[in-house]
Design an enzyme around this catalytic site. Sequence first.
Site, PDB file in Angstrom:
ATOM      1  N   HIS A  26       0.815  -1.225   0.000  1.00 23.06           N
ATOM      2  CA  HIS A  26       0.000   0.000   0.000  1.00 23.06           C
ATOM      3  C   HIS A  26       0.850   1.276   0.000  1.00 23.06           C
ATOM      4  O   HIS A  26       0.460   2.289   0.594  1.00 23.06           O
ATOM      5  CB  HIS A  26      -0.965   0.002   1.187  1.00 23.06           C
ATOM      6  CG  HIS A  26      -1.753  -1.265   1.314  1.00 23.06           C
ATOM      7  ND1 HIS A  26      -2.728  -1.615   0.411  1.00 23.06           N
ATOM      8  CD2 HIS A  26      -1.664  -2.299   2.199  1.00 23.06           C
ATOM      9  CE1 HIS A  26      -3.223  -2.805   0.748  1.00 23.06           C
ATOM     10  NE2 HIS A  26      -2.592  -3.236   1.815  1.00 23.06           N
ATOM     11  N   CYS A  27       1.984   1.225  -0.688  1.00 20.67           N
ATOM     12  CA  CYS A  27       2.901   2.380  -0.721  1.00 20.67           C
ATOM     13  C   CYS A  27       3.232   2.846   0.690  1.00 20.67           C
ATOM     14  O   CYS A  27       3.288   4.050   0.964  1.00 20.67           O
ATOM     15  CB  CYS A  27       2.322   3.521  -1.544  1.00 20.67           C
ATOM     16  SG  CYS A  27       2.171   3.143  -3.295  1.00 20.67           S
TER      17      CYS A  27
END
Length: 406
Positions: free
Chosen positions: A363-364
């Site tokens: 998710h970055c």
Amino acid sequence: MNFPIERVRADFPLLSRQVNGQPLVYLDSAASAQKPQAVIDKELHFYRDGYAAVHRGIHSLSAEAIQQMEAVRTQVADFIHAASAEEIIFVRGTTEAINLVANSYGRHFLAAGDSIIITEMEHHANIVPWQMLAQDLGVEIRVWPLTATGELEITALAALIDDTTRLLAVTQVSNVLGTVNPIKDIVAQAKAAGLVVLVDGAQAVMHQPVDVQALGCDFYVFSGHKLYGPSGIGILYGKSALLQQMPPWEGGGAMIKTVSLTQGTTFADAPWRFEAGSPNTAGIMGLGAAIDYVTELGLLPIQQYEQSLMHYALAQLSQIKSLTLYGPTERAGVIAFNLGQHHAYDVGSFLDQYGIAIRTGHHCAMPLMAFYQVPSMCRASLALYNTREDVDRLVAGLQRIEKLLG
């Protein structure tokens, strides 16, 4: 609660489709939200009936497009309660907005030996630009740690600030945990120490009212596509006094006053000096329509509806014995979890076969994955068009996977 959920769902055409033979359950709005028909129609209308290049056009179509674009600038200012429309800069998204601040404010005002504070829960977009700046300038990055529940260790901030500290970059809502940070209090503490504060509002503006003047932040950034608007359009809010001191980051058309091969270039005032080249005019129009849409529904009713749905979802998911939930009890928008020892990609792939769209991976937010000592997580995100039936489908899908995989 009288939130008009059936009407709302009918406004989003894509929600009526099937995926893998199942009615779609879309739980990936934190990555990108679906678009209401009003937004689709607004962009279509502009392209079909009113398209023209903005800036310096004297013909009617261009004048109309300019007027509409600047009207949206004013609309955005009203939406986040900025003091002036001239504090609103159109950018491609949150990532570009943060890069603009890092490269304009950062390179102009920071120097070797200075320090910046970021938090352990930030999206890569609020980490990497500062790391790049730090590497180039010799600036130190200090990391504000988390508690075991996925909240900021509030008492740790004071110890991170000293005479070298110049800037704090912090998310309002975590894109993984849904943690809602006490931004007003954080900003007050940072400003008392003389810091400039950038707030990443990418996961906040669709879930709650935002008042940048009440928050007291110097910069506030968000993306249109998470706010039910088009992709490729975002907003950088900056206090006017700061923007007027900042040099442009990109050069080109529209951001200049004069250009001379012998005398050099002089630049337009803010915000226009930060908007080089032809803008995403259709995206700007669509963003205006998206703001109209959520404003008509009311952000407080949206917030109340979503919070009720979140409490229901957490209660239902907590009944799955092998499921690990990450983050605090009170949160906004997102639910991160893992199912037993199964990889998030496998869980997400099975759910997709059941017509359920979630997000899987880091998710970055790799530093956050490292904090929890996991390679990845599943993330289900809730939006104004989700229902208890969506949650029930997710829970049933996870229970089915639990039986299949053990």
